[in-house]
Design an enzyme around this catalytic site. Sequence first.
Site, PDB file in Angstrom:
ATOM      1  N   ASP A 182      77.697  43.323  33.971  1.00  0.00           N
ATOM      2  CA  ASP A 182      76.560  43.743  33.148  1.00  0.00           C
ATOM      3  C   ASP A 182      76.944  43.630  31.674  1.00  0.00           C
ATOM      4  O   ASP A 182      78.141  43.630  31.334  1.00  0.00           O
ATOM      5  CB  ASP A 182      76.137  45.182  33.471  1.00  0.00           C
ATOM      6  CG  ASP A 182      74.653  45.417  33.212  1.00  0.00           C
ATOM      7  OD1 ASP A 182      73.882  45.508  34.194  1.00  0.00           O
ATOM      8  OD2 ASP A 182      74.256  45.486  32.023  1.00  0.00           O
ATOM      9  N   ASN A 220      70.932  39.483  40.486  1.00  0.00           N
ATOM     10  CA  ASN A 220      69.898  40.492  40.215  1.00  0.00           C
ATOM     11  C   ASN A 220      69.472  40.563  38.750  1.00  0.00           C
ATOM     12  O   ASN A 220      68.325  40.865  38.445  1.00  0.00           O
ATOM     13  CB  ASN A 220      70.442  41.848  40.679  1.00  0.00           C
ATOM     14  CG  ASN A 220      69.682  43.024  40.097  1.00  0.00           C
ATOM     15  OD1 ASN A 220      68.561  43.318  40.511  1.00  0.00           O
ATOM     16  ND2 ASN A 220      70.281  43.694  39.105  1.00  0.00           N
ATOM     17  N   TYR A 255      59.125  34.630  31.684  1.00  0.00           N
ATOM     18  CA  TYR A 255      59.736  35.398  32.785  1.00  0.00           C
ATOM     19  C   TYR A 255      59.169  34.919  34.115  1.00  0.00           C
ATOM     20  O   TYR A 255      59.911  34.655  35.067  1.00  0.00           O
ATOM     21  CB  TYR A 255      59.444  36.887  32.544  1.00  0.00           C
ATOM     22  CG  TYR A 255      59.873  37.836  33.634  1.00  0.00           C
ATOM     23  CD1 TYR A 255      61.191  38.282  33.729  1.00  0.00           C
ATOM     24  CD2 TYR A 255      58.945  38.334  34.549  1.00  0.00           C
ATOM     25  CE1 TYR A 255      61.572  39.183  34.720  1.00  0.00           C
ATOM     26  CE2 TYR A 255      59.312  39.245  35.526  1.00  0.00           C
ATOM     27  CZ  TYR A 255      60.627  39.670  35.611  1.00  0.00           C
ATOM     28  OH  TYR A 255      60.996  40.560  36.583  1.00  0.00           O
TER      29      TYR A 255
HETATM   30  N1  LIG Z   1      61.797  47.035  38.425  1.00  0.00           N
HETATM   31  C1  LIG Z   1      60.763  46.314  38.826  1.00  0.00           C
HETATM   32  O1  LIG Z   1      59.657  46.827  38.948  1.00  0.00           O
HETATM   33  C2  LIG Z   1      60.927  44.848  39.173  1.00  0.00           C
HETATM   34  C3  LIG Z   1      59.800  44.136  39.600  1.00  0.00           C
HETATM   35  C4  LIG Z   1      59.927  42.797  39.940  1.00  0.00           C
HETATM   36  C5  LIG Z   1      61.158  42.176  39.850  1.00  0.00           C
HETATM   37  N2  LIG Z   1      62.238  42.882  39.424  1.00  0.00           N
HETATM   38  C6  LIG Z   1      63.509  42.154  39.342  1.00  0.00           C
HETATM   39  O2  LIG Z   1      64.536  42.938  39.939  1.00  0.00           O
HETATM   40  C7  LIG Z   1      65.756  42.737  39.240  1.00  0.00           C
HETATM   41  C8  LIG Z   1      66.281  44.075  38.730  1.00  0.00           C
HETATM   42  O3  LIG Z   1      65.268  44.645  37.909  1.00  0.00           O
HETATM   43  P1  LIG Z   1      65.456  46.062  37.219  1.00  0.00           P
HETATM   44  O4  LIG Z   1      64.098  46.601  37.073  1.00  0.00           O
HETATM   45  O5  LIG Z   1      66.517  46.851  37.881  1.00  0.00           O
HETATM   46  O6  LIG Z   1      65.941  45.584  35.766  1.00  0.00           O
HETATM   47  P2  LIG Z   1      66.697  46.452  34.644  1.00  0.00           P
HETATM   48  O7  LIG Z   1      66.252  45.876  33.347  1.00  0.00           O
HETATM   49  O8  LIG Z   1      66.502  47.887  34.888  1.00  0.00           O
HETATM   50  O9  LIG Z   1      68.223  46.089  34.897  1.00  0.00           O
HETATM   51  C9  LIG Z   1      68.681  44.789  34.673  1.00  0.00           C
HETATM   52  C10 LIG Z   1      70.172  44.865  34.396  1.00  0.00           C
HETATM   53  O10 LIG Z   1      70.596  43.537  34.024  1.00  0.00           O
HETATM   54  C11 LIG Z   1      71.405  43.649  32.880  1.00  0.00           C
HETATM   55  N3  LIG Z   1      71.315  42.416  32.073  1.00  0.00           N
HETATM   56  C12 LIG Z   1      70.194  41.913  31.487  1.00  0.00           C
HETATM   57  N4  LIG Z   1      70.514  40.826  30.776  1.00  0.00           N
HETATM   58  C13 LIG Z   1      71.851  40.634  30.907  1.00  0.00           C
HETATM   59  C14 LIG Z   1      72.767  39.676  30.408  1.00  0.00           C
HETATM   60  N5  LIG Z   1      72.372  38.690  29.587  1.00  0.00           N
HETATM   61  N6  LIG Z   1      74.054  39.766  30.765  1.00  0.00           N
HETATM   62  C15 LIG Z   1      74.475  40.777  31.587  1.00  0.00           C
HETATM   63  N7  LIG Z   1      73.668  41.719  32.071  1.00  0.00           N
HETATM   64  C16 LIG Z   1      72.351  41.648  31.754  1.00  0.00           C
HETATM   65  C17 LIG Z   1      70.867  44.836  32.110  1.00  0.00           C
HETATM   66  O11 LIG Z   1      71.807  45.373  31.193  1.00  0.00           O
HETATM   67  C18 LIG Z   1      70.514  45.796  33.238  1.00  0.00           C
HETATM   68  O12 LIG Z   1      71.603  46.626  33.572  1.00  0.00           O
HETATM   69  C19 LIG Z   1      65.438  41.740  38.131  1.00  0.00           C
HETATM   70  O13 LIG Z   1      65.716  40.430  38.580  1.00  0.00           O
HETATM   71  C20 LIG Z   1      63.957  41.921  37.926  1.00  0.00           C
HETATM   72  O14 LIG Z   1      63.354  40.770  37.369  1.00  0.00           O
HETATM   73  C21 LIG Z   1      62.151  44.191  39.071  1.00  0.00           C
END
Ligand SMILES: NC(=O)c1ccc[n+]([C@@H]2O[C@H](COP(=O)([O-])OP(=O)(O)OC[C@H]3O[C@@H](n4cnc5c(N)ncnc54)[C@H](O)[C@@H]3O)[C@@H](O)[C@H]2O)c1
Length: 258
Positions: A52, A101, A166
């Site tokens: 991360d 993820n 996105y």
């Molecule tokens: N939460 C939702 O409702 C939802 C809905 C649809 C899809 N998703 C997908 O599920 C996955 C997780 O989503 P989430 O809601 O937990 O996201 P989040 O934003 O809460 O967590 C994402 C994590 O990725 C890390 N990250 C982002 N860019 C980074 C980089 N360049 N280098 C290293 N780390 C990086 C962030 O620091 C964070 O810890 C993602 O692929 C998201 O697109 C989530």
Amino acid sequence: MTAMAVIEESRTRASYPSLAGKRVLVTGGATGIGAGMVEAFAAQKARVAFIDIDQQAGETIASRFSPGGFHACDLRDLEALAATIGRIAAALGGIDILINNAANDDRHRIGEVTPAYWDERMATNLRHLFFAAQAVIPAMKAAGGGAIINFGSISWHLGLPDLVLYQTAKAAIEGMTRSMARDLGRDGIRVTTIVPGNVQTPRQEQWYTPEGENEIVAAQCLPGRIQPADVAALALFLASDDARMCTGHEYFVDAGWR
Ligand SMILES: NC(=O)c1ccc[n+]([C@@H]2O[C@H](COP(=O)([O-])OP(=O)(O)OC[C@H]3O[C@@H](n4cnc5c(N)ncnc54)[C@H](O)[C@@H]3O)[C@@H](O)[C@H]2O)c1
């Protein structure tokens, strides 16, 4: 008590003997769904490493669920990513399960997008998934197989506003999953996509008012908010040997959001 509350209260999580001792790499494991997966795989006695960019949150999650498992890295930097995965694979003796993820769903308008922003969004939401997979595939082949789980999003299936880049990346991830599954299946490597609906994470809370959350729940078939543990439950199954004939497709955990 509502039917949903009964289900929630009586719920016991499955355990998968095939996950014990497996070497798992989760990208974006410091917060949200990723942190939920670090916790869930650790509870299965898997050996979990995660990458991360968020140093503080990463250290906190590591101290709770996976001591020594956090590796700080910006996934947009492919040289750093390759070096980090190399260190993790050397420390664990290989990687059996890759969970791609990490992503970022910043809002943007079509007219504001520059070529540089396009490149940065694809680097954040698409490119690293391919190169992380490329880095772990040789060790998976040598081990006789593995599982790669990519994260898509329901957003492009619904066509949500102000997320064109996105959603473009997330649509591509499903195509990439099918292509990789075809190319890697004979090596025993399964490649799948998890498609979350709206999951109640700290970051999502910043986008939605209580009224907005109510609108989402009203559009779901099931009442209630999806939690990271609900998504992690699907990831555990897809990573386990129980899913040995599952590959090349996307699996939704969206409470039936339409
Ligand atoms: N939460 C939702 O409702 C939802 C809905 C649809 C899809 N998703 C997908 O599920 C996955 C997780 O989503 P989430 O809601 O937990 O996201 P989040 O934003 O809460 O967590 C994402 C994590 O990725 C890390 N990250 C982002 N860019 C980074 C980089 N360049 N280098 C290293 N780390 C990086 C962030 O620091 C964070 O810890 C993602 O692929 C998201 O697109 C989530």
